[in-house]
Design a protein around this motif. Structure first.
Motif, PDB file in Angstrom:
ATOM      1  N   LEU A 294      59.552  61.685  53.368  1.00 58.88           N
ATOM      2  CA  LEU A 294      59.186  60.336  52.956  1.00 58.88           C
ATOM      3  C   LEU A 294      58.291  59.642  53.975  1.00 58.88           C
ATOM      4  CD1 LEU A 294      62.656  59.106  51.649  1.00 58.88           C
ATOM      5  CD2 LEU A 294      60.734  59.931  50.289  1.00 58.88           C
ATOM      6  N   LYS A 295      57.380  58.828  53.458  1.00 61.77           N
ATOM      7  CA  LYS A 295      56.569  57.941  54.287  1.00 61.77           C
ATOM      8  C   LYS A 295      57.306  56.617  54.488  1.00 61.77           C
ATOM      9  CE  LYS A 295      52.400  59.662  51.948  1.00 61.77           C
ATOM     10  NZ  LYS A 295      51.266  59.287  51.075  1.00 61.77           N
ATOM     11  N   ASP A 296      56.824  55.853  55.430  1.00 60.44           N
ATOM     12  CA  ASP A 296      57.418  54.538  55.656  1.00 60.44           C
ATOM     13  C   ASP A 296      57.072  53.569  54.538  1.00 60.44           C
ATOM     14  OD1 ASP A 296      58.570  55.343  58.033  1.00 60.44           O
ATOM     15  OD2 ASP A 296      56.849  54.725  59.233  1.00 60.44           O
ATOM     16  N   ARG A 297      55.934  53.798  53.896  1.00 59.54           N
ATOM     17  CA  ARG A 297      55.489  52.877  52.844  1.00 59.54           C
ATOM     18  C   ARG A 297      54.470  53.579  51.965  1.00 59.54           C
ATOM     19  NH1 ARG A 297      54.228  51.130  57.745  1.00 59.54           N
ATOM     20  NH2 ARG A 297      55.888  49.578  57.568  1.00 59.54           N
ATOM     21  N   ALA A 298      54.289  53.037  50.767  1.00 64.44           N
ATOM     22  CA  ALA A 298      53.266  53.526  49.848  1.00 64.44           C
ATOM     23  C   ALA A 298      52.138  52.509  49.780  1.00 64.44           C
ATOM     24  CB  ALA A 298      53.865  53.753  48.461  1.00 64.44           C
ATOM     25  N   ALA A 299      50.951  52.982  49.481  1.00 65.06           N
ATOM     26  CA  ALA A 299      49.779  52.103  49.411  1.00 65.06           C
ATOM     27  C   ALA A 299      49.392  51.845  47.959  1.00 65.06           C
ATOM     28  CB  ALA A 299      48.613  52.736  50.158  1.00 65.06           C
ATOM     29  N   PHE A 300      48.742  50.706  47.729  1.00 68.56           N
ATOM     30  CA  PHE A 300      48.171  50.435  46.412  1.00 68.56           C
ATOM     31  C   PHE A 300      46.858  49.683  46.591  1.00 68.56           C
ATOM     32  CE2 PHE A 300      50.883  46.749  47.243  1.00 68.56           C
ATOM     33  CZ  PHE A 300      50.073  45.689  46.884  1.00 68.56           C
ATOM     34  N   GLN A 301      45.980  49.848  45.622  1.00 75.02           N
ATOM     35  CA  GLN A 301      44.679  49.178  45.634  1.00 75.02           C
ATOM     36  C   GLN A 301      44.363  48.685  44.226  1.00 75.02           C
ATOM     37  OE1 GLN A 301      44.547  52.701  46.691  1.00 75.02           O
ATOM     38  NE2 GLN A 301      45.229  52.047  48.726  1.00 75.02           N
ATOM     39  N   LYS A 302      43.527  47.668  44.190  1.00 71.32           N
ATOM     40  CA  LYS A 302      43.093  47.112  42.914  1.00 71.32           C
ATOM     41  C   LYS A 302      41.659  46.627  43.052  1.00 71.32           C
ATOM     42  CE  LYS A 302      44.378  42.923  41.638  1.00 71.32           C
ATOM     43  NZ  LYS A 302      45.192  41.801  41.103  1.00 71.32           N
ATOM     44  N   LEU A 303      40.851  46.911  42.050  1.00 74.79           N
ATOM     45  CA  LEU A 303      39.480  46.390  41.992  1.00 74.79           C
ATOM     46  C   LEU A 303      39.192  46.003  40.548  1.00 74.79           C
ATOM     47  CD1 LEU A 303      36.738  45.867  43.369  1.00 74.79           C
ATOM     48  CD2 LEU A 303      36.092  48.209  42.754  1.00 74.79           C
ATOM     49  N   ILE A 304      38.821  44.753  40.341  1.00 74.01           N
ATOM     50  CA  ILE A 304      38.542  44.252  38.994  1.00 74.01           C
ATOM     51  C   ILE A 304      37.235  43.475  39.033  1.00 74.01           C
ATOM     52  CG2 ILE A 304      39.339  42.786  37.099  1.00 74.01           C
ATOM     53  CD1 ILE A 304      42.179  43.269  38.090  1.00 74.01           C
ATOM     54  N   MET A 305      36.363  43.795  38.101  1.00 74.33           N
ATOM     55  CA  MET A 305      35.082  43.107  37.993  1.00 74.33           C
ATOM     56  C   MET A 305      34.879  42.651  36.558  1.00 74.33           C
ATOM     57  SD  MET A 305      32.885  45.783  40.310  1.00 74.33           S
ATOM     58  CE  MET A 305      33.674  47.182  39.552  1.00 74.33           C
ATOM     59  N   GLU A 306      34.404  41.426  36.389  1.00 76.98           N
ATOM     60  CA  GLU A 306      34.205  40.908  35.043  1.00 76.98           C
ATOM     61  C   GLU A 306      32.949  40.051  34.999  1.00 76.98           C
ATOM     62  OE1 GLU A 306      37.287  38.296  33.732  1.00 76.98           O
ATOM     63  OE2 GLU A 306      37.336  37.147  35.593  1.00 76.98           O
ATOM     64  N   SER A 307      32.359  40.005  33.826  1.00 84.06           N
ATOM     65  CA  SER A 307      31.163  39.196  33.611  1.00 84.06           C
ATOM     66  C   SER A 307      31.169  38.716  32.168  1.00 84.06           C
ATOM     67  CB  SER A 307      29.907  40.024  33.885  1.00 84.06           C
ATOM     68  OG  SER A 307      28.742  39.273  33.628  1.00 84.06           O
ATOM     69  N   SER A 308      30.759  37.473  31.955  1.00 81.38           N
ATOM     70  CA  SER A 308      30.693  36.938  30.600  1.00 81.38           C
ATOM     71  C   SER A 308      29.621  35.870  30.544  1.00 81.38           C
ATOM     72  CB  SER A 308      32.052  36.355  30.183  1.00 81.38           C
ATOM     73  OG  SER A 308      32.349  35.195  30.928  1.00 81.38           O
ATOM     74  N   GLY A 309      29.252  35.538  29.350  1.00 80.60           N
ATOM     75  CA  GLY A 309      28.248  34.497  29.164  1.00 80.60           C
ATOM     76  C   GLY A 309      27.651  34.557  27.775  1.00 80.60           C
ATOM     77  N   GLY A 310      26.466  33.985  27.654  1.00 78.30           N
ATOM     78  CA  GLY A 310      25.781  33.993  26.372  1.00 78.30           C
ATOM     79  C   GLY A 310      25.228  32.639  26.017  1.00 78.30           C
ATOM     80  N   ASN A 311      24.628  32.581  24.855  1.00 78.22           N
ATOM     81  CA  ASN A 311      24.062  31.329  24.355  1.00 78.22           C
ATOM     82  C   ASN A 311      24.635  31.046  22.980  1.00 78.22           C
ATOM     83  OD1 ASN A 311      22.680  33.104  22.626  1.00 78.22           O
ATOM     84  ND2 ASN A 311      20.961  33.257  24.061  1.00 78.22           N
ATOM     85  N   GLN A 312      24.006  30.164  22.249  1.00 80.86           N
ATOM     86  CA  GLN A 312      24.551  29.763  20.962  1.00 80.86           C
ATOM     87  C   GLN A 312      24.547  30.918  19.961  1.00 80.86           C
ATOM     88  OE1 GLN A 312      25.593  26.461  20.970  1.00 80.86           O
ATOM     89  NE2 GLN A 312      26.766  27.059  19.156  1.00 80.86           N
ATOM     90  N   ALA A 313      23.638  31.859  20.141  1.00 75.77           N
ATOM     91  CA  ALA A 313      23.499  32.949  19.173  1.00 75.77           C
ATOM     92  C   ALA A 313      24.438  34.116  19.459  1.00 75.77           C
ATOM     93  CB  ALA A 313      22.060  33.446  19.150  1.00 75.77           C
ATOM     94  N   ALA A 314      24.685  34.416  20.732  1.00 74.28           N
ATOM     95  CA  ALA A 314      25.497  35.585  21.065  1.00 74.28           C
ATOM     96  C   ALA A 314      26.224  35.337  22.381  1.00 74.28           C
ATOM     97  CB  ALA A 314      24.620  36.834  21.165  1.00 74.28           C
ATOM     98  N   GLN A 315      27.439  35.849  22.449  1.00 78.01           N
ATOM     99  CA  GLN A 315      28.235  35.760  23.667  1.00 78.01           C
ATOM    100  C   GLN A 315      28.815  37.150  23.959  1.00 78.01           C
ATOM    101  OE1 GLN A 315      29.702  33.507  20.923  1.00 78.01           O
ATOM    102  NE2 GLN A 315      27.717  32.493  21.245  1.00 78.01           N
ATOM    103  N   TYR A 316      29.038  37.410  25.234  1.00 80.02           N
ATOM    104  CA  TYR A 316      29.542  38.724  25.627  1.00 80.02           C
ATOM    105  C   TYR A 316      30.606  38.568  26.713  1.00 80.02           C
ATOM    106  CZ  TYR A 316      26.880  38.133  29.918  1.00 80.02           C
ATOM    107  OH  TYR A 316      26.418  37.653  31.117  1.00 80.02           O
ATOM    108  N   TYR A 317      31.421  39.609  26.836  1.00 83.04           N
ATOM    109  CA  TYR A 317      32.398  39.688  27.922  1.00 83.04           C
ATOM    110  C   TYR A 317      32.618  41.158  28.248  1.00 83.04           C
ATOM    111  CZ  TYR A 317      36.703  39.566  30.614  1.00 83.04           C
ATOM    112  OH  TYR A 317      37.630  39.741  31.605  1.00 83.04           O
ATOM    113  N   VAL A 318      32.668  41.488  29.552  1.00 82.90           N
ATOM    114  CA  VAL A 318      32.939  42.853  29.981  1.00 82.90           C
ATOM    115  C   VAL A 318      33.845  42.800  31.202  1.00 82.90           C
ATOM    116  CG1 VAL A 318      30.857  42.971  31.428  1.00 82.90           C
ATOM    117  CG2 VAL A 318      31.927  45.080  30.615  1.00 82.90           C
ATOM    118  N   ASN A 319      34.808  43.724  31.243  1.00 79.15           N
ATOM    119  CA  ASN A 319      35.763  43.782  32.346  1.00 79.15           C
ATOM    120  C   ASN A 319      36.034  45.238  32.672  1.00 79.15           C
ATOM    121  OD1 ASN A 319      38.580  44.100  33.508  1.00 79.15           O
ATOM    122  ND2 ASN A 319      38.449  41.875  33.521  1.00 79.15           N
TER     123      ASN A 319
END
Length: 1017
Positions: A294-319
């Motif tokens: 056994l190790k003394d501890r376990a590691a974890f990581q997280k990376l999250i990127m998101e972008s959204s926007g648009g105008n009156q005609a179209a809107q988008y979202y990505v994550n």
């Protein structure tokens, strides 16, 4: 795979960052303006956004702002309590002052709450609904996943999903029941917890125990957002099982044998040699909770990127999100164990014309867990013991884990042996209890296993604006496909173990021989075990017709009609789970203060037949905003006060797993078949068949519920929400085994009927205080729930003793024996009632003779506790000073009991001995013993549920602490950068803390510590 993840993360990050930096163009010009209310008073803190949200700032105390934007751009003006407004930059340059329209409390755009198949302003809802805004929470608490965000934040919630003690609520993601456990909080726009029956009724039969609605993010016109969150941290184990060493185990096992009238198994020379460490091959003493494994501890990581926007005609979202959780294992394939989860979500909304809008979503989730392959893997059931479960069963003296290779020289086995580390072989034993398994070999020589789960979701919708037909009329058609695939692949290596066997030569000298068990094999190929490919599908679709109209006299009418269906198909399951219903909800608000809401649902179920196949469920809700009345309009105490009430009867088929309860059939008995007669010269025979009696009149389970509540804003800073609820689930489907005589054919003959009833009532309270002075601010939130479940009507024998009856008792009541301590001596046994669980000895548990008949049996069980807490509470404290934020969250409960009766506590027979047995009874400790005498048999007298093994399960947990600092950056294109430090599961206060924090046979409980960064552009 890791390199691929990093590459895509870098490319997407560059994509997100590029537009932000390009916003610093030479044609941007600085303009100023002023934001006022309708009375001409300045509005402080209004948000001014330009360039589709890429640039923003807030007004000062005089309502003034200065912003650099393109002269051809338009500005979006937003402020709490006001209707948002979009104005051209040219109008601001011309000196036009911007006036915003004030809206009544809980009628603003931010008060839009997601309800089944639509939204509604919070003022119009008739109680029992709480909406959570993840975006606001993430500014001070970077909760990892959806599952944890509800803890201690919602009144009426036990834990994260049990509403009012009824059980796990239905979780709905974007309109369709789905699992939300893998959602990152950054993907979610709003979480609505629907506790009141009127609010959740439109989900029909599935809404029986409450609904948790999760609405994921979508792009918004002129609101460009770009965010990156990165985090890394550790998981520190709190405790491991504490087992006795080999010498102590051997001595105590001898004691157990003697207690049972048998001879000791180990002699004193063996025990002493083991204690002295004379020869770890002949006298092993193995402990698996050390740095080798056994190790003394376990590691974890997280990376999250998101972008959204648009105008009156179209809107988008990505994550795009990536989460990795490491392992505590430190050896071989165990050291490489990890779980990677990749989330990809994208959607687009496009305005096809002035009356039709289309939406399209694509979601992919890949969950990959790699770890050691364990020999006892069951390919049919996808189950296997792992390090944590195997380690709890291997005696410390069972076998030596590693044997020096030189010890095999005289055996003839060494030339073919595969060495560990160049100089050792794996030890083992043929004892069937240990399945010829060596834990070291399982981690290093048995190959690996990769579990892959993949989910793909495709959602599409059409939104129709039918205002040309009738003002306020809209419609929506929604279709969803989910594809869920899972499989396991393995590298099926094998390893040999060597068992030392003690013997004597012809001169009487002790010698050791070695037996080889198994073979060494290293394979180059990988396989998918039989039966380990899963494929499930979910289809969801619904149509909505909505009429929403506000009239000039502040009256509002909203009518929603729904046709809904979903089905879930599982590979290998004959029946497809189907849900179908039609619903209609009408909400009428008069003068912004009186609310009347009526809902009806007509649902069908394949689990019933004939007239019982369809059922109608009604509900009614009422609301009254008292602060709109003259007698409270000028109150300095109540800024807002609303009373609400709801009633409903919901028909449900949830929990009815058998589709053919209405049909009489014949089945083979579960026990050995009874041969009736032989025929055809005894070549053939008939077997007995039991008649299973169907009941064509069996029908829906019903839930009748009432709710009375209030919502209030006291002063300008204290929000209060309180509800009383009373619910009864009746016409439960059960067999009346206490009514029909067994001579008619037993349980198979007895049909299912609608009979039993269970009730729950209680109160819930939520408080939120927000204050600030200068640079200092604070927020204190508290939530409480008290729920009391009762078995209102139960099928049980009339002659049953009063203290054994379930009816009128808590639904979660624990019925067992009342322990009176341990028998002191034989005289104590002779003078006590006869216990019918085998012969007893001094040191065995003594039970109370409740009915006074001189015999201890099942008639001496009574209610001794309840398994669910009656009262749960949560606390949230937030302190802020300038750019610094401190958040503290705690959760606790009272009023529950818990047995500790797993093999770590119930130690008998050949189970491994934990330190729990050190308080055992012996003649010398008869007056102080805290544990029964040891036994090498199953000892059914001692190891049965009773007050001896029962503990009060009251506790308080310091769940999360986070310190966040917003960097004072003034870089064009960067809105905000913050760093944070977080600790979770930091402290538990309980009389049984050590027991609560100890996991037996599974991964240990952990405390987590993390550092992270969040950037908004």
């Amino acid at each position: 795979m890791m390199q691929t993840i990093k590459k895509w993360a870098f490319l997407l990050g560059a994509f997100l960052l590029l537009p932000a930096w390009l916003s610093a163009q030479n044609n941007l010009k600085e303009i100023s303006g002023k934001v006022l209310d309708q009375m001409g008073q300045p509005i402080e803190g209004a948000e001014i956004s330009g360039k589709e949200g890429a640039i923003s700032m807030r007004t000062n105390a005089e309502g003034l702002f200065v912003i650099r934007v393109d002269p051809a751009d338009a500005l979006l003006i937003e402020a709490d309590g006001y209707a948002s407004r979009r104005v051209a930059v040219s109008s601001v340059v011309a000196g036009e002052q911007i006036a915003l329209e004030a809206l009544d409390f809980h009628l603003t755009e931010k008060d839009e709450v997601q309800l089944p198949f639509g939204t509604m302003k919070k003022r119009r809802i008739t109680g029992g609904v709480t909406a959570i805004d993840p975006k606001e929470i993430l500014t001070y608490d970077n909760e990892q996943l959806f599952g944890g965000v509800l803890n201690s934040r919602v009144p009426g919630l036990f834990g994260g999903s049990n509403i009012r003690g009824l059980g796990d609520a239905l979780v709905v993601v974007d309109g369709i029941p789905r699992s939300a456990g893998s959602l990152n909080l950054q993907e979610i726009d709003q979480i609505s917890v629907l506790r009141g029956i009127s609010a959740r009724m439109l989900y029909g039969a599935q809404a029986d125990k409450g609904v948790i609605m999760v609405t994921t993010k979508r792009g918004k016109a002129f609101k460009r957002t770009m965010n990156i969150t990165g985090e890394t941290g550790t998981l520190d184990p709190i405790s491991f099982p504490d087992y006795l060493g080999a010498a102590d185990y051997m001595g105590l096992y001898n004691e157990a044998l003697v207690n049972d009238g048998q001879d000791p198994l180990y002699n004193q020379q063996q025990i002493q040699a083991t204690r002295n460490g004379t020869d770890r091959v002949l006298y092993p003493d193995e402990d698996f909770y050390n740095s080798t494994y056994l190790k003394d501890r376990a590691a974890f990581q997280k990376l999250i990127m998101e972008s959204s926007g648009g105008n009156q005609a179209a809107q988008y979202y990505v994550n795009l999100g990536w989460n990795r959780i490491g392992t505590l294992l430190n050896l071989g394939e165990g050291a490489e164990e990890n779980t990677d989860r990749i989330n990809l979500r994208g959607n687009v909304d496009y305005q096809l014309n002035d009356w039709l809008k289309m939406s399209l979503d694509g979601i992919a989730l890949i969950d990959i867990t790699r770890g050691p392959r364990y020999s006892n893997f069951d390919g049919q059931n996808n189950t296997a013991d792992d390090f944590w479960s195997i380690s709890t069963g291997i005696w410390p003296n069972a076998y030596p884990t590693l044997i020096p290779a030189g010890r095999l020289e005289d055996s003839g086995l060494l030339p073919s042996a595969v060495l560990v580390g160049g100089d050792r072989v794996l030890g083992g034993t043929s004892n069937a209890q240990f399945s010829e398994v060596n834990l070291y070999g399982e981690l290093t020589r048995n190959g690996f296993q990769v579990n892959t789960n993949r989910v793909v979701q495709i959602n599409t919708g059409l939104d129709f604006d039918l205002g040309g037909i009738a003002r306020g009329l809209t419609a929506k058609a929604y279709l969803s496909f989910d594809f869920i695939n899972s499989f396991i692949r393995q590298q099926e290596n094998a390893y040999a173990i060597y068992q030392p066997v003690l013997g004597m030569d012809t001169t009487g000298n002790q010698v050791v021989a070695y037996n080889k068990i198994g073979v060494d094999e290293k394979r180059d190929d990988q396989t998918i075990p039989n039966g380990n490919i899963g494929f499930n599908r979910r289809l969801g679709l619904y149509g909505v017709l909505d009429y929403d109209r506000t009239y000039d006299n502040d009256n509002s009418l909203k009518i929603t009609g729904v046709a809904y269906r979903d089905q879930f198909e599982e590979l290998g399951v004959l029946q497809t789970a189907k849900n179908l219903h039609f619903g209609l909800r009408g909400n009428y608000m008069i003068q912004n203060k009186y609310i009347v809401e009526a809902t009806g649902v007509y649902a069908g179920s394949p689990r019933f037949t004939g007239d019982q196949q369809f059922a109608f469920s009604p509900s009614l809700g009422l609301g009254w905003v008292l602060t709109e009345e003259p007698f409270l309009a000028s109150s300095s105490l109540f800024q807002y006060l609303k009373l609400n009430a709801s009633w409903g009867i919901l028909n449900t088929d949830q929990g009815v797993n058998n589709y053919y309860l209405y049909r009489t059939s014949y089945v083979e008995p579960s026990a050995n078949f009874d041969r009736i007669y032989d025929y055809n010269n005894e070549v053939s025979s008939n077997n007995a068949l039991n008649i299973v009696t169907g009941n064509p009149n069996i029908g829906w389970v019903k839930r009748r519920e009432i709710n009375f509540g209030l919502e209030a804003l006291l002063g300008k800073s204290l929000w209060l929400e309180a509800n009383y609820f009373n619910t009864e689930s009746y016409d439960q489907i059960t067999k009346l085994t206490s009514t029909y005589p067994s001579v008619l054919g037993g349980e198979d003959f007895t049909p299912f009927e609608n009979f039993e009833a269970y009730s729950d009532q209680g109160v819930e309270l939520g408080l939120q205080l927000n204050q600030g002075r200068g640079d200092f601010r604070y927020s204190i939130g508290a939530n409480f729930v008290y729920a009391e479940p009762t078995a209102a009507e139960v099928n049980e024998p009339d002659a049953l003793l009063a203290y054994r009856k379930r009816e009128g008792q808590p639904t979660d009541g624990m019925f067992a024996y009342v322990a009176e301590g341990l028998f002191r001596d034989q005289a104590d046994i002779d003078n006590h009632a006869l216990q019918t669980f085998g012969a007893v000895q001094p040191g065995d548990i003594k039970y109370q003779d409740l009915n006074g008949d001189g015999i201890i049996n099942q008639n001496d069980q009574q209610l001794i506790g309840n398994s669910r807490s009656r009262f749960q509470y949560g606390l949230n404290i937030r302190l802020g000073f300038k750019n610094l934020d401190l958040f503290v969250q705690g959760i606790g409960q009272t009023g529950a009991e818990r047995y500790f009766n797993d093999p770590y506590y119930w130690v008998f027979g050949n189970r491994k001995y934990s330190t729990e047995v050190l308080g055992r009874w012996t003649p010398e400790t008869a007056g102080t013993a805290t544990y029964p005498r040891l036994s090498s048999t199953s000892n059914p007298n001692n190891f049965r549920n009773s007050t001896f093994w029962l503990y009060e399960d009251n506790w308080f947990n310091l769940r999360r602490v986070q310190l966040t600092y917003a960097l004072p950056l003034e870089v064009n294109g960067i809105k905000k950068v913050s760093i944070y430090l977080r600790g979770a599961n930091l402290l538990t206060v309980s009389k049984i803390r050590e027991k609560r924090e100890l996991n037996i046979g599974s991964t240990p409980q952990t405390r987590s510590f993390a550092v992270g960064l969040n950037a908004s552009f």
